[in-house]
Design a protein around this motif. Sequence first.
Motif, PDB file in Angstrom:
ATOM      1  N   ILE A 128      30.006  32.376  22.938  1.00 35.41           N
ATOM      2  CA  ILE A 128      30.042  33.836  22.830  1.00 35.41           C
ATOM      3  C   ILE A 128      30.752  34.424  24.048  1.00 35.41           C
ATOM      4  CG2 ILE A 128      28.633  35.924  22.794  1.00 35.41           C
ATOM      5  CD1 ILE A 128      26.502  34.216  21.281  1.00 35.41           C
ATOM      6  N   ARG A 129      30.447  33.868  25.214  1.00 36.81           N
ATOM      7  CA  ARG A 129      31.077  34.383  26.424  1.00 36.81           C
ATOM      8  C   ARG A 129      32.590  34.163  26.378  1.00 36.81           C
ATOM      9  NH1 ARG A 129      30.305  32.686  32.791  1.00 36.81           N
ATOM     10  NH2 ARG A 129      31.744  34.270  33.577  1.00 36.81           N
ATOM     11  N   ALA A 130      33.035  33.032  25.823  1.00 36.04           N
ATOM     12  CA  ALA A 130      34.471  32.760  25.750  1.00 36.04           C
ATOM     13  C   ALA A 130      35.188  33.852  24.961  1.00 36.04           C
ATOM     14  CB  ALA A 130      34.718  31.397  25.110  1.00 36.04           C
ATOM     15  N   VAL A 131      34.570  34.277  23.865  1.00 33.43           N
ATOM     16  CA  VAL A 131      35.168  35.335  23.040  1.00 33.43           C
ATOM     17  C   VAL A 131      35.213  36.655  23.808  1.00 33.43           C
ATOM     18  CG1 VAL A 131      34.909  36.708  20.940  1.00 33.43           C
ATOM     19  CG2 VAL A 131      34.488  34.244  20.878  1.00 33.43           C
ATOM     20  N   LEU A 132      34.096  37.007  24.453  1.00 36.15           N
ATOM     21  CA  LEU A 132      34.028  38.283  25.166  1.00 36.15           C
ATOM     22  C   LEU A 132      34.940  38.297  26.402  1.00 36.15           C
ATOM     23  CD1 LEU A 132      30.179  38.990  25.007  1.00 36.15           C
ATOM     24  CD2 LEU A 132      31.980  39.894  23.524  1.00 36.15           C
ATOM     25  N   GLU A 133      34.968  37.185  27.132  1.00 33.20           N
ATOM     26  CA  GLU A 133      35.845  37.101  28.307  1.00 33.20           C
ATOM     27  C   GLU A 133      37.310  37.165  27.879  1.00 33.20           C
ATOM     28  OE1 GLU A 133      35.196  36.972  31.505  1.00 33.20           O
ATOM     29  OE2 GLU A 133      33.157  36.218  31.778  1.00 33.20           O
ATOM     30  N   GLY A 134      37.611  36.535  26.754  1.00 34.55           N
ATOM     31  CA  GLY A 134      38.976  36.597  26.245  1.00 34.55           C
ATOM     32  C   GLY A 134      39.393  38.019  25.911  1.00 34.55           C
ATOM     33  N   LEU A 135      38.488  38.758  25.282  1.00 35.00           N
ATOM     34  CA  LEU A 135      38.774  40.149  24.940  1.00 35.00           C
ATOM     35  C   LEU A 135      38.956  40.989  26.202  1.00 35.00           C
ATOM     36  CD1 LEU A 135      39.036  42.471  22.942  1.00 35.00           C
ATOM     37  CD2 LEU A 135      36.531  42.617  22.883  1.00 35.00           C
ATOM     38  N   ALA A 136      38.087  40.772  27.199  1.00 38.13           N
ATOM     39  CA  ALA A 136      38.203  41.526  28.455  1.00 38.13           C
ATOM     40  C   ALA A 136      39.536  41.243  29.133  1.00 38.13           C
ATOM     41  CB  ALA A 136      37.050  41.160  29.393  1.00 38.13           C
ATOM     42  N   ALA A 137      39.964  39.980  29.128  1.00 33.94           N
ATOM     43  CA  ALA A 137      41.242  39.622  29.753  1.00 33.94           C
ATOM     44  C   ALA A 137      42.412  40.277  29.027  1.00 33.94           C
ATOM     45  CB  ALA A 137      41.400  38.099  29.757  1.00 33.94           C
ATOM     46  N   ARG A 138      42.369  40.282  27.697  1.00 34.00           N
ATOM     47  CA  ARG A 138      43.437  40.928  26.914  1.00 34.00           C
ATOM     48  C   ARG A 138      43.508  42.420  27.227  1.00 34.00           C
ATOM     49  NH1 ARG A 138      46.391  40.596  21.997  1.00 34.00           N
ATOM     50  NH2 ARG A 138      45.666  38.476  21.562  1.00 34.00           N
ATOM     51  N   MET A 139      42.341  43.072  27.238  1.00 35.53           N
ATOM     52  CA  MET A 139      42.307  44.508  27.513  1.00 35.53           C
ATOM     53  C   MET A 139      42.775  44.815  28.935  1.00 35.53           C
ATOM     54  SD  MET A 139      38.696  45.393  25.590  1.00 35.53           S
ATOM     55  CE  MET A 139      38.687  47.131  26.042  1.00 35.53           C
ATOM     56  N   ALA A 140      42.404  43.943  29.882  1.00 39.18           N
ATOM     57  CA  ALA A 140      42.837  44.146  31.271  1.00 39.18           C
ATOM     58  C   ALA A 140      44.350  44.028  31.386  1.00 39.18           C
ATOM     59  CB  ALA A 140      42.151  43.131  32.183  1.00 39.18           C
ATOM     60  N   ALA A 141      44.927  43.059  30.681  1.00 38.18           N
ATOM     61  CA  ALA A 141      46.381  42.876  30.710  1.00 38.18           C
ATOM     62  C   ALA A 141      47.106  44.096  30.153  1.00 38.18           C
ATOM     63  CB  ALA A 141      46.763  41.628  29.924  1.00 38.18           C
ATOM     64  N   GLU A 142      46.499  44.745  29.188  1.00 36.12           N
ATOM     65  CA  GLU A 142      47.127  45.901  28.559  1.00 36.12           C
ATOM     66  C   GLU A 142      47.020  47.163  29.416  1.00 36.12           C
ATOM     67  OE1 GLU A 142      44.949  45.978  24.919  1.00 36.12           O
ATOM     68  OE2 GLU A 142      46.138  44.386  23.967  1.00 36.12           O
ATOM     69  N   LYS A 143      46.036  47.195  30.348  1.00 42.13           N
ATOM     70  CA  LYS A 143      45.756  48.440  31.074  1.00 42.13           C
ATOM     71  C   LYS A 143      46.004  48.375  32.573  1.00 42.13           C
ATOM     72  CE  LYS A 143      42.093  49.769  27.814  1.00 42.13           C
ATOM     73  NZ  LYS A 143      40.657  50.120  27.678  1.00 42.13           N
ATOM     74  N   ILE A 144      46.233  47.198  33.123  1.00 38.25           N
ATOM     75  CA  ILE A 144      46.276  47.058  34.573  1.00 38.25           C
ATOM     76  C   ILE A 144      47.400  47.888  35.199  1.00 38.25           C
ATOM     77  CG2 ILE A 144      47.803  45.014  34.600  1.00 38.25           C
ATOM     78  CD1 ILE A 144      45.863  43.921  36.845  1.00 38.25           C
ATOM     79  N   ASN A 145      47.107  48.471  36.373  1.00 37.21           N
ATOM     80  CA  ASN A 145      48.118  49.247  37.095  1.00 37.21           C
ATOM     81  C   ASN A 145      48.539  48.484  38.360  1.00 37.21           C
ATOM     82  OD1 ASN A 145      46.321  49.865  39.305  1.00 37.21           O
ATOM     83  ND2 ASN A 145      45.399  51.485  38.047  1.00 37.21           N
ATOM     84  N   PRO A 146      49.566  48.928  39.059  1.00 40.51           N
ATOM     85  CA  PRO A 146      50.061  48.183  40.235  1.00 40.51           C
ATOM     86  C   PRO A 146      49.016  47.958  41.322  1.00 40.51           C
ATOM     87  CG  PRO A 146      51.700  49.751  39.491  1.00 40.51           C
ATOM     88  CD  PRO A 146      50.466  50.036  38.691  1.00 40.51           C
ATOM     89  N   THR A 147      48.178  48.952  41.582  1.00 44.23           N
ATOM     90  CA  THR A 147      47.141  48.792  42.607  1.00 44.23           C
ATOM     91  C   THR A 147      46.151  47.712  42.224  1.00 44.23           C
ATOM     92  OG1 THR A 147      47.327  51.122  43.276  1.00 44.23           O
ATOM     93  CG2 THR A 147      45.291  49.962  43.868  1.00 44.23           C
ATOM     94  N   GLN A 148      45.707  47.746  40.978  1.00 41.73           N
ATOM     95  CA  GLN A 148      44.763  46.742  40.495  1.00 41.73           C
ATOM     96  C   GLN A 148      45.408  45.349  40.468  1.00 41.73           C
ATOM     97  OE1 GLN A 148      44.101  48.740  36.805  1.00 41.73           O
ATOM     98  NE2 GLN A 148      42.167  49.657  37.463  1.00 41.73           N
ATOM     99  N   ARG A 149      46.699  45.310  40.170  1.00 44.65           N
ATOM    100  CA  ARG A 149      47.422  44.038  40.150  1.00 44.65           C
ATOM    101  C   ARG A 149      47.385  43.388  41.534  1.00 44.65           C
ATOM    102  NH1 ARG A 149      52.099  45.885  38.535  1.00 44.65           N
ATOM    103  NH2 ARG A 149      51.633  45.651  36.316  1.00 44.65           N
TER     104      ARG A 149
END
Length: 220
Positions: free
Chosen positions: A85-106
């Motif tokens: 279950i965690r693999a699915v949720l962590e995967g979703l969080a990583a996808r969403m982070a990739a779509e939203k990350i800004n230069p400072t967060q990078r």
Amino acid sequence: MASEAYPQIRDKVYEQLRQAMLKGSLKPGERLVERKLAEQLGVSRTPVREAIRMLQLEGLVVHLPRVGSVVAQVTDDEVVDIYRIRAVLEGLAARMAAEKINPTQRQQLTNLVETIEELAKERDFDRLEKVHQEYNDLIYQVAGSMRLYGMITTLVDHITRYARVGYCHPGRMEEATREHRQLVEAITMRDGALAERVAREHIDNSRRAYFSEIAIRSKV
């Protein structure tokens, strides 16, 4: 603790017991004797009793007839379920982070993974665990979903003691550090599909390392 307000005392007791369970100093199946714990923590039995009830609601404590409160034991099947279950949720969080990350967060994420790499080389496990949590928290923050964050952190709390076992498996520390770097690269490239795949593979590899280490220990 005598001069503190009662809710503060109860919350401190709760957190102390909770950390003891997650770190393994209170082991699965171990009885929680209110009188003994109260003496060890320098408090009355009432905040201990309430803290145990709170931990029972979390699933970290169970009440057994004729035995009393004990630290919850988790079966191998339950551990597998939690990891999957965690693999699915962590995967979703990583996808969403990739779509939203800004230069400072990078830059923040890059700095954290560089610190993780340094601490892994030094084998500084206490600091590594703290920075690793900051790394995960930043990814969840960038993902921007409080509901998803709550679901993941609940699972993380239940799996912490098992993750520590997995990191003891030969080579797992180095492998996991490489996976952390790969995930950062995927997120900073804003490649959501790749980030999701790397995150899920990381959790799957952690699950395999845990059971491999358990198998080794069972033969000793």
